[in-house]
Motif scaffolding. Structure first.
Motif, PDB file in Angstrom:
ATOM      1  N   ALA A   4      52.156  34.988  37.837  1.00  0.00           N
ATOM      2  CA  ALA A   4      51.549  35.333  36.548  1.00  0.00           C
ATOM      3  C   ALA A   4      51.533  34.169  35.559  1.00  0.00           C
ATOM      4  N   SER A   5      52.107  33.025  35.907  1.00  0.00           N
ATOM      5  CA  SER A   5      52.152  31.879  34.985  1.00  0.00           C
ATOM      6  C   SER A   5      51.457  30.674  35.610  1.00  0.00           C
ATOM      7  N   PRO A   6      50.911  29.779  34.781  1.00  0.00           N
ATOM      8  CA  PRO A   6      50.204  28.602  35.307  1.00  0.00           C
ATOM      9  C   PRO A   6      51.032  27.757  36.276  1.00  0.00           C
ATOM     10  N   LEU A   7      52.328  27.600  36.058  1.00  0.00           N
ATOM     11  CA  LEU A   7      53.116  26.771  36.980  1.00  0.00           C
ATOM     12  C   LEU A   7      53.381  27.495  38.296  1.00  0.00           C
ATOM     13  N   GLY A   8      53.239  28.804  38.318  1.00  0.00           N
ATOM     14  CA  GLY A   8      53.332  29.572  39.564  1.00  0.00           C
ATOM     15  C   GLY A   8      54.717  29.604  40.184  1.00  0.00           C
ATOM     16  N   THR A   9      55.739  29.348  39.382  1.00  0.00           N
ATOM     17  CA  THR A   9      57.107  29.382  39.913  1.00  0.00           C
ATOM     18  C   THR A   9      57.996  30.266  39.036  1.00  0.00           C
ATOM     19  N   GLU A  10      59.133  30.612  39.595  1.00  0.00           N
ATOM     20  CA  GLU A  10      60.071  31.500  38.898  1.00  0.00           C
ATOM     21  C   GLU A  10      61.021  30.667  38.017  1.00  0.00           C
ATOM     22  N   GLY A  11      61.341  31.186  36.839  1.00  0.00           N
ATOM     23  CA  GLY A  11      62.304  30.498  35.986  1.00  0.00           C
ATOM     24  C   GLY A  11      63.707  31.058  36.182  1.00  0.00           C
ATOM     25  N   THR A  12      64.713  30.308  35.734  1.00  0.00           N
ATOM     26  CA  THR A  12      66.103  30.782  35.802  1.00  0.00           C
ATOM     27  C   THR A  12      66.740  30.639  34.418  1.00  0.00           C
ATOM     28  N   GLY A  13      67.951  31.150  34.295  1.00  0.00           N
ATOM     29  CA  GLY A  13      68.692  30.987  33.043  1.00  0.00           C
ATOM     30  C   GLY A  13      68.882  29.518  32.687  1.00  0.00           C
ATOM     31  N   TRP A  14      68.950  28.660  33.710  1.00  0.00           N
ATOM     32  CA  TRP A  14      69.155  27.226  33.439  1.00  0.00           C
ATOM     33  C   TRP A  14      67.966  26.622  32.708  1.00  0.00           C
ATOM     34  N   ASP A  15      66.739  27.077  33.034  1.00  0.00           N
ATOM     35  CA  ASP A  15      65.547  26.542  32.353  1.00  0.00           C
ATOM     36  C   ASP A  15      65.651  26.787  30.852  1.00  0.00           C
ATOM     37  N   VAL A  16      66.160  27.962  30.491  1.00  0.00           N
ATOM     38  CA  VAL A  16      66.344  28.284  29.070  1.00  0.00           C
ATOM     39  C   VAL A  16      67.507  27.468  28.507  1.00  0.00           C
ATOM     40  N   ALA A  17      68.564  27.338  29.301  1.00  0.00           N
ATOM     41  CA  ALA A  17      69.767  26.629  28.824  1.00  0.00           C
ATOM     42  C   ALA A  17      69.464  25.172  28.465  1.00  0.00           C
ATOM     43  N   TRP A  18      68.604  24.496  29.257  1.00  0.00           N
ATOM     44  CA  TRP A  18      68.301  23.083  28.942  1.00  0.00           C
ATOM     45  C   TRP A  18      67.598  22.981  27.600  1.00  0.00           C
ATOM     46  N   ALA A  19      66.687  23.927  27.327  1.00  0.00           N
ATOM     47  CA  ALA A  19      65.970  23.922  26.042  1.00  0.00           C
ATOM     48  C   ALA A  19      66.941  24.197  24.895  1.00  0.00           C
ATOM     49  N   VAL A  20      67.868  25.130  25.126  1.00  0.00           N
ATOM     50  CA  VAL A  20      68.864  25.468  24.093  1.00  0.00           C
ATOM     51  C   VAL A  20      69.747  24.246  23.820  1.00  0.00           C
ATOM     52  N   LEU A  21      70.155  23.582  24.892  1.00  0.00           N
ATOM     53  CA  LEU A  21      71.022  22.402  24.749  1.00  0.00           C
ATOM     54  C   LEU A  21      70.340  21.348  23.878  1.00  0.00           C
ATOM     55  N   PHE A  22      69.043  21.133  24.137  1.00  0.00           N
ATOM     56  CA  PHE A  22      68.289  20.156  23.335  1.00  0.00           C
ATOM     57  C   PHE A  22      68.239  20.589  21.865  1.00  0.00           C
ATOM     58  N   LEU A  23      67.856  21.850  21.622  1.00  0.00           N
ATOM     59  CA  LEU A  23      67.693  22.313  20.234  1.00  0.00           C
ATOM     60  C   LEU A  23      69.028  22.345  19.491  1.00  0.00           C
ATOM     61  N   ALA A  24      70.116  22.550  20.211  1.00  0.00           N
ATOM     62  CA  ALA A  24      71.436  22.619  19.576  1.00  0.00           C
ATOM     63  C   ALA A  24      72.000  21.222  19.290  1.00  0.00           C
ATOM     64  N   GLY A  25      71.473  20.218  19.976  1.00  0.00           N
ATOM     65  CA  GLY A  25      72.090  18.892  19.912  1.00  0.00           C
ATOM     66  C   GLY A  25      71.490  17.962  18.866  1.00  0.00           C
ATOM     67  N   ASP A  26      72.125  16.795  18.720  1.00  0.00           N
ATOM     68  CA  ASP A  26      71.720  15.846  17.677  1.00  0.00           C
ATOM     69  C   ASP A  26      70.325  15.258  17.907  1.00  0.00           C
ATOM     70  N   GLU A  27      69.846  15.245  19.165  1.00  0.00           N
ATOM     71  CA  GLU A  27      68.494  14.725  19.429  1.00  0.00           C
ATOM     72  C   GLU A  27      67.434  15.571  18.721  1.00  0.00           C
ATOM     73  N   ALA A  28      67.807  16.801  18.370  1.00  0.00           N
ATOM     74  CA  ALA A  28      66.865  17.702  17.680  1.00  0.00           C
ATOM     75  C   ALA A  28      67.174  17.747  16.184  1.00  0.00           C
ATOM     76  N   ARG A  29      67.803  16.694  15.649  1.00  0.00           N
ATOM     77  CA  ARG A  29      68.296  16.734  14.269  1.00  0.00           C
ATOM     78  C   ARG A  29      67.196  16.975  13.238  1.00  0.00           C
ATOM     79  N   TRP A  30      65.911  16.681  13.608  1.00  0.00           N
ATOM     80  CA  TRP A  30      64.809  16.834  12.649  1.00  0.00           C
ATOM     81  C   TRP A  30      63.932  18.041  12.995  1.00  0.00           C
ATOM     82  N   ILE A  31      64.464  18.921  13.817  1.00  0.00           N
ATOM     83  CA  ILE A  31      63.691  20.106  14.246  1.00  0.00           C
ATOM     84  C   ILE A  31      64.366  21.359  13.717  1.00  0.00           C
TER      85      ILE A  31
END
Ligand SMILES: NC(=O)c1ccc[n+]([C@@H]2O[C@H](COP(=O)([O-])OP(=O)(O)OC[C@H]3O[C@@H](n4cnc5c(N)ncnc54)[C@H](O)[C@@H]3O)[C@@H](O)[C@H]2O)c1
Length: 228
Positions: A174-201
């Protein structure tokens, strides 16, 4: 924090295997007093509260035309009230810290597209409103607030809805990439948004969904047929 001790214990084991410390608070996020106690326990254990991830949630497929008041309250209570009261206490702690803090809210594609789950949808759209409001209000206090919008993941929640091979193939197709996601896919995004690299977001809404939200039904149809 998890109301399911066993689920929380497994997460702590993963953290320990990575050489890190953890503290498990077994409690229900829909209880505002439990939220206060959880944040207080984290503050006592670690001295500050740097990151809050509002992740705990339940699904519900009760149709709007049959909606029971208890079901509406249960889902909104966990998914939205829980996020509000966890944020309340985390914000109080973060505002008093020189380095501020970061809140990452887990929304859902079901808050933006119909999956025939009205209470869940309303709670998740509410999460996006809360994200924007808190981001706008607490930026000057050094607190960033962002949201991740997951697509269809292979997690216990999804497996409780449909664990069949056919269901997994359809969700992938049902998605363009045609693959299944896992909790880790969400976790990497959360890690980025929670961290200093996202300081201006702050106030951002990041889909992590293999493109599900941008996919129109018609081009997806052949892939769905192949998956059947
Ligand atoms: N699985 C998906 O396809 C999907 C898609 C979009 C969004 N999401 C969102 O991702 C997040 C994680 O979902 P998941 O798929 O890992 O679900 P899950 O059911 O596998 O895990 C949810 C966890 O929250 C805990 N929890 C539930 N109610 C609680 C409460 N009242 N107090 C404390 N803890 C509670 C559960 O015990 C469980 O450990 C949720 O916010 C969900 O809405 C999931």
């Amino acid at each position: 924090m998890d109301r399911d001790r066993e689920a929380g214990r497994r997460t702590c084991e993963l953290i320990a295997a990575d050489g890190e410390k953890s503290l498990l608070e077994v409690a229900d996020v829909s209880d505002a007093e439990s939220c206060r106690k959880a944040v207080a326990a984290a503050t006592t254990a670690y001295g500050s509260v740097d990151v809050l991830v509002n992740n705990a949630a339940v699904t519900s497929f009760m149709p709007a035309s049959d909606m029971a008041e208890e079901e509406w309250s249960r889902v909104i209570g966990i998914n939205l009230k829980g996020a509000m009261f966890m944020s309340k206490w985390a914000l109080k702690a973060m505002m008093g810290q020189a380095h501020g803090g970061a809140i990452v809210n887990i929304a859902s594609g079901a808050g933006l597209r119909s999956f025939a789950s009205p209470a869940y949808a309303a709670s998740k759209t509410g999460i996006l409103g809360l994200t924007a409001d808190l981001a706008g209000t607490y930026g000057r206090h050094g607190v960033r607030v962002n949201a991740v919008v997951p697509g269809m993941l292979n997690t216990p929640m999804a497996r409780r809805i449909d664990a069949s091979e056919r269901g997994r193939k359809l969700r992938s197709a049902a998605s363009p990439l045609g693959t299944e996601g896992t909790g880790w896919d969400v976790a990497w995004a959360v890690l980025f948004l929670a961290g200093d690299e996202a300081r201006w977001i702050t106030g951002a809404v990041l889909p992590v969904d293999a493109g599900m939200l941008v996919a129109a039904p018609l081009p997806t149809l052949p892939f769905m047929r192949d998956a059947e």
